[in-house]
Motif scaffolding. Structure first.
Motif, PDB file in Angstrom:
ATOM      1  N   ASP A 312      16.703  31.071 -46.829  1.00  0.00           N
ATOM      2  CA  ASP A 312      16.848  31.361 -48.257  1.00  0.00           C
ATOM      3  C   ASP A 312      18.114  30.756 -48.843  1.00  0.00           C
ATOM      4  O   ASP A 312      18.152  30.456 -50.045  1.00  0.00           O
ATOM      5  N   ASP A 313      19.149  30.579 -48.024  1.00  0.00           N
ATOM      6  CA  ASP A 313      20.386  29.992 -48.530  1.00  0.00           C
ATOM      7  C   ASP A 313      20.470  28.491 -48.263  1.00  0.00           C
ATOM      8  O   ASP A 313      21.551  27.907 -48.375  1.00  0.00           O
ATOM      9  N   GLY A 314      19.354  27.850 -47.888  1.00  0.00           N
ATOM     10  CA  GLY A 314      19.288  26.398 -47.862  1.00  0.00           C
ATOM     11  C   GLY A 314      19.572  25.726 -46.540  1.00  0.00           C
ATOM     12  O   GLY A 314      19.572  24.488 -46.469  1.00  0.00           O
ATOM     13  N   TYR A 315      19.813  26.459 -45.480  1.00  0.00           N
ATOM     14  CA  TYR A 315      20.078  25.852 -44.173  1.00  0.00           C
ATOM     15  C   TYR A 315      18.756  25.429 -43.523  1.00  0.00           C
ATOM     16  O   TYR A 315      17.760  26.154 -43.588  1.00  0.00           O
ATOM     17  N   ARG A 385      33.475  23.091 -45.760  1.00  0.00           N
ATOM     18  CA  ARG A 385      33.911  24.480 -45.924  1.00  0.00           C
ATOM     19  C   ARG A 385      32.771  25.360 -46.402  1.00  0.00           C
ATOM     20  O   ARG A 385      32.629  26.506 -45.956  1.00  0.00           O
ATOM     21  N   ARG A 386      31.952  24.834 -47.292  1.00  0.00           N
ATOM     22  CA  ARG A 386      30.834  25.634 -47.785  1.00  0.00           C
ATOM     23  C   ARG A 386      29.772  25.817 -46.714  1.00  0.00           C
ATOM     24  O   ARG A 386      29.152  26.877 -46.604  1.00  0.00           O
ATOM     25  N   TYR A 387      29.529  24.784 -45.902  1.00  0.00           N
ATOM     26  CA  TYR A 387      28.506  24.897 -44.864  1.00  0.00           C
ATOM     27  C   TYR A 387      28.888  25.952 -43.830  1.00  0.00           C
ATOM     28  O   TYR A 387      28.040  26.735 -43.393  1.00  0.00           O
ATOM     29  N   TRP A 388      30.127  25.959 -43.404  1.00  0.00           N
ATOM     30  CA  TRP A 388      30.547  26.859 -42.331  1.00  0.00           C
ATOM     31  C   TRP A 388      30.900  28.263 -42.825  1.00  0.00           C
ATOM     32  O   TRP A 388      31.410  29.070 -42.055  1.00  0.00           O
ATOM     33  N   LYS A 389      30.606  28.565 -44.058  1.00  0.00           N
ATOM     34  CA  LYS A 389      30.954  29.876 -44.619  1.00  0.00           C
ATOM     35  C   LYS A 389      29.840  30.876 -44.325  1.00  0.00           C
ATOM     36  O   LYS A 389      29.075  31.289 -45.196  1.00  0.00           O
ATOM     37  N   TYR A 390      29.734  31.277 -43.078  1.00  0.00           N
ATOM     38  CA  TYR A 390      28.745  32.277 -42.673  1.00  0.00           C
ATOM     39  C   TYR A 390      29.268  33.036 -41.465  1.00  0.00           C
ATOM     40  O   TYR A 390      30.159  32.572 -40.747  1.00  0.00           O
ATOM     41  N   SER A 391      28.718  34.217 -41.242  1.00  0.00           N
ATOM     42  CA  SER A 391      29.101  35.080 -40.119  1.00  0.00           C
ATOM     43  C   SER A 391      27.846  35.453 -39.336  1.00  0.00           C
ATOM     44  O   SER A 391      26.771  34.866 -39.539  1.00  0.00           O
ATOM     45  N   ILE A 392      27.977  36.431 -38.454  1.00  0.00           N
ATOM     46  CA  ILE A 392      26.798  36.901 -37.719  1.00  0.00           C
ATOM     47  C   ILE A 392      25.789  37.520 -38.677  1.00  0.00           C
ATOM     48  O   ILE A 392      24.585  37.564 -38.385  1.00  0.00           O
ATOM     49  N   ASN A 393      26.261  37.992 -39.823  1.00  0.00           N
ATOM     50  CA  ASN A 393      25.339  38.532 -40.829  1.00  0.00           C
ATOM     51  C   ASN A 393      24.234  37.534 -41.161  1.00  0.00           C
ATOM     52  O   ASN A 393      23.053  37.886 -41.226  1.00  0.00           O
ATOM     53  N   GLU A 394      24.623  36.293 -41.404  1.00  0.00           N
ATOM     54  CA  GLU A 394      23.638  35.271 -41.769  1.00  0.00           C
ATOM     55  C   GLU A 394      22.711  34.933 -40.607  1.00  0.00           C
ATOM     56  O   GLU A 394      21.549  34.587 -40.828  1.00  0.00           O
ATOM     57  N   HIS A 395      23.201  35.021 -39.377  1.00  0.00           N
ATOM     58  CA  HIS A 395      22.309  34.817 -38.230  1.00  0.00           C
ATOM     59  C   HIS A 395      21.206  35.875 -38.211  1.00  0.00           C
ATOM     60  O   HIS A 395      20.043  35.563 -37.917  1.00  0.00           O
ATOM     61  N   GLY A 396      21.591  37.129 -38.503  1.00  0.00           N
ATOM     62  CA  GLY A 396      20.628  38.218 -38.413  1.00  0.00           C
ATOM     63  C   GLY A 396      19.805  38.447 -39.661  1.00  0.00           C
ATOM     64  O   GLY A 396      18.692  38.988 -39.575  1.00  0.00           O
TER      65      GLY A 396
END
Length: 700
Positions: A312-315, A385-396
């Motif tokens: 949903d966030d484009g990855y 910087r925008r691409y790597w702006k994620y945590s485990i939250n986004e994995h789950g």
């Protein structure tokens, strides 16, 4: 005189090569010896290196194992083919050797020379026969100029006749020649592709230094040889100058007629040059190991399919598959940190969970988290910087939901077109059973996925979880981890503006990393020292860390990485002693994300888990200790979850990168239980109904 100079340069060149080779070998032996000396004084090495035979760090033991028929990354058949072709080439090219040269290099039967050193000796033999050809060519050149008027008069009628039919004949000839060349090119390309895909032809840094030194010496002495030849043979030099300025022979080389119109770099072996020239191939294919999960699967004869999933966030994620399209049993495997789908197939047919599940009749899907250096995203201009702006939250909450929904759409489409949907499941939109096998960080992400889907009253579509050393609780660790966690939390506000992720940024250093992994394999003491030091950093875990670094997904083109926020999230979990979602650092940001000033404690929602869970821990695992896996088990058991717990004598990476039949047997036995003891179908019992039941029971 020319003969004396040739022999002097040849002897000097071989002497310089021998001197440089021995010097480099002595330096390498010194480094390996110092590493062995340091290993003798380091404490705890016996435990760390206990499963690695002779410190050789071969994938056969505790590290990643490629197919069973491969030895040191190359099959015995391909190794035989390479050696046979090399011997045949060198034997055919060594016919012109003189008896003096054979006597000079008789000692090389004990220590075989490299291909370039053999070509250097061939160059001396070639120079001897070149002088005779020079005189013959000069004689033909003078005669051709004397006979030029006669040739012109006789050739004029033929030229006029050729104009009438030349265009059509020329087109036919060129078409035939180009098709013949293209056929040869396709055949050679196919041969190179088969050999390179089936063989690990990676070289280490030491081997590259050997090669670079040899190329440099060859170039320097070739320059001096040509310079001496020009000075001692002025007639030949004058002849070459005349040839260059001649309109008849400018820009032409004596090559076969078939390839005259097409400039294609191919292997050539002619009388004037008995040394085979190597085909120009990609640098990465010959110099590093860049095999993918697809290469490993297809080389072993299994089917393969790649599905690209957009979150949903484009990855853009790669969901790989070993398809069994008519199967109603589906297994989804999710890797951990600094890993990829390669981990599930790296042990070959016998020892890999993916192949074992497929052989048992399952449709196998291999998930890949976001976080590759290639930065796949729908926005091609996305900043780092925008691409790597994620945590485990986004994995789950982003990656796993997108991949499972893709699995659901794929299976529903395939099974609806078949006739294997039974009537008892006609009322359910899921005509298959989906089981997830997750390791380390993948286990924490899949738990977060199930809990957030249950809170949002959405179906998670899973029937069973098998979690191998899952992350989520980390407070029981050694002092090194604790010190690193405190230091990271202290410096994170300062590092966040400058560090977006932890990875090797350039292709050169990724290539160097890939080559060093090869050197660690070739130099046992150096590999053992690096293995011990890495184990110290990760709490004394005895996994084959150096062997894992040699996996092909750590290559010069791409590699798994970890974002700064994922590392910060793990530090927060360890510091709070809770399995919590990411803390954004302020009450307002947390309120916007979670509806509360504090991030959600997922351990408090374990009662929402409505499928069986199997937890597996390793007694030798120092990254996620058994006590932390038992923490999951206790919370789930208290919440009424159908959960089981088991321990094996494994370290952290042994769950994926080592061949353990008892683990595979256990995992397969748990997969068989899918559907046998389920409390309910996924998604049928919503969170609101659970709350109503709780209120009713409390009122009673």
């Amino acid at each position: 005189m020319q003969r004396l100079v040739d022999h002097t340069l040849a002897v000097t060149k071989e002497s310089v090569k021998t001197l440089t080779y021995e010097s480099l070998n002595n330096v390498v032996r010194l480094i390996n010896g110092v590493s062995a000396l340091l290993l003798t004084i380091l404490p705890g090495k016996s435990t760390i290196l206990e499963g690695i035979h002779g410190w050789e760090l071969r994938p056969t033991f505790r590290g990643p194992r490629l197919p069973q028929w491969m030895e040191n990354g190359a099959s015995s058949f391909n190794q035989f083919i390479h050696e046979h072709s090399f011997d045949s080439d060198t034997s055919s090219s060594s016919v012109d050797y003189s008896s003096e040269e054979e006597e000079q290099y008789t000692d090389e039967t004990i220590c075989p020379p490299s291909p370039l050193s053999q070509s250097s000796r061939v160059s001396r033999a070639r120079s001897l026969s070149r002088r005779n050809r020079h005189w013959m060519h000069w004689f033909r050149y003078i005669v051709s100029w004397l006979l030029f008027p006669i040739k012109f008069m006789l050739g004029l009628p033929l030229f006029i006749y050729a104009l009438s039919r030349g265009r059509r004949a020329s087109w036919t000839s060129e078409n035939f020649q180009s098709s013949h060349v293209q056929a040869r090119k396709r055949l050679q390309t196919l041969r190179d592709q088969v050999i390179q895909s089936a063989t690990d032809r990676r070289r280490g840094v030491v081997e590259d230094l050997h090669l670079a030194i040899e190329i440099t010496i060859e170039a320097v002495f070739d320059f001096f040889h040509k310079a001496a030849h020009c000075l001692l043979s002025p007639i030949d030099t004058l002849k070459k100058l005349v040839k260059w300025f001649s309109s008849d022979n400018s820009g032409r080389v004596d090559v076969p007629t078939v390839g005259s119109g097409v400039s294609v770099p191919v292997d050539t072996l002619s009388e004037s040059d008995p040394t085979p020239r190597q085909r120009k191939t990609g640098f990465h294919s010959l110099n590093t190991d860049a095999r993918t999960c697809q290469d490993v699967i297809t080389e072993l004869g299994y089917p393969y399919e790649a599905l690209h999933v957009v979150t949903d966030d484009g990855y853009i994620l790669l969901l790989e598959r070993i398809p069994r399209r008519d199967a109603r049993k589906v297994v989804y495997l999710q890797h951990g940190i600094f890993d990829s789908s390669m981990g599930w197939v790296s042990n070959g047919v016998v020892g890999s969970p993916a192949f074992a599940a497929y052989d048992q009749g399952y449709d196998v899907f291999l998930g890949n988290f976001r976080g590759l250096v290639s930065r796949e995203h729908i926005d091609k201009n996305i900043s780092s910087r925008r691409y790597w702006k994620y945590s485990i939250n986004e994995h789950g909450t982003q990656d796993i939901p997108a991949m499972i929904e893709k699995i659901h759409q794929t299976k529903v489409t395939e099974l609806e077109n078949s006739q294997k949907i039974v009537e008892e499941e006609s009322g359910n939109d899921q005509p298959y059973k989906l089981c997830a096998i997750c390791h380390s960080l993948g286990g924490a992400a899949i738990l977060m996925y199930i809990l957030t889907r249950r809170i949002e009253v959405k179906p998670h579509r899973l029937s069973r979880l098998i979690l191998l050393s899952p992350a989520g609780f980390h407070h029981d660790s050694n002092p090194v981890f604790t010190m690193m966690e405190c230091l990271f939390l202290l410096l994170s506000p300062l590092l966040a503006p400058f560090v977006s992720a932890f990875y090797i940024p350039t292709r050169f250093f990724r290539m160097l990393f890939n080559k060093l992994a090869r050197d660690f394999h070739n130099l046992p003491a150096v590999g053992g020292l690096v293995q011990t030091l890495i184990s110290y950093l990760v709490g004394g875990d005895s996994s084959n860390w150096v062997g894992v670094l040699g996996l092909p997904h750590y290559n010069m083109n791409d590699m798994p990485a970890v974002s700064f926020r994922v590392a910060l999230h793990l530090a927060q979990i360890k510091h709070t002693r809770k399995f919590m979602m990411f803390d954004y650092g302020s009450a307002a940001a947390n309120m916007k994300a979670y509806g509360s000033p504090q991030p959600l404690d997922l351990g408090e929602f374990y009662s929402l888990i409505d499928i069986p869970v199997d937890l597996v821990a390793g007694r030798k695992d120092k990254v996620i200790r058994p006590s932390m896996v038992r923490k999951h088990y206790k919370l789930m058991k208290d919440a009424g979850v159908e959960v089981s717990y088991n321990e094996f004598e494994y370290a952290h990476l042994d769950f994926t990168f080592s061949h353990h039949e008892e683990l595979l047997a256990y995992v397969m036995s748990r997969l068989i239980l899918v559907g046998a003891s389920m409390k309910q179908q996924p998604g049928q019992k919503s969170l609101k109904n659970r709350r109503k039941e709780g209120q009713t029971s409390s009122s009673r």
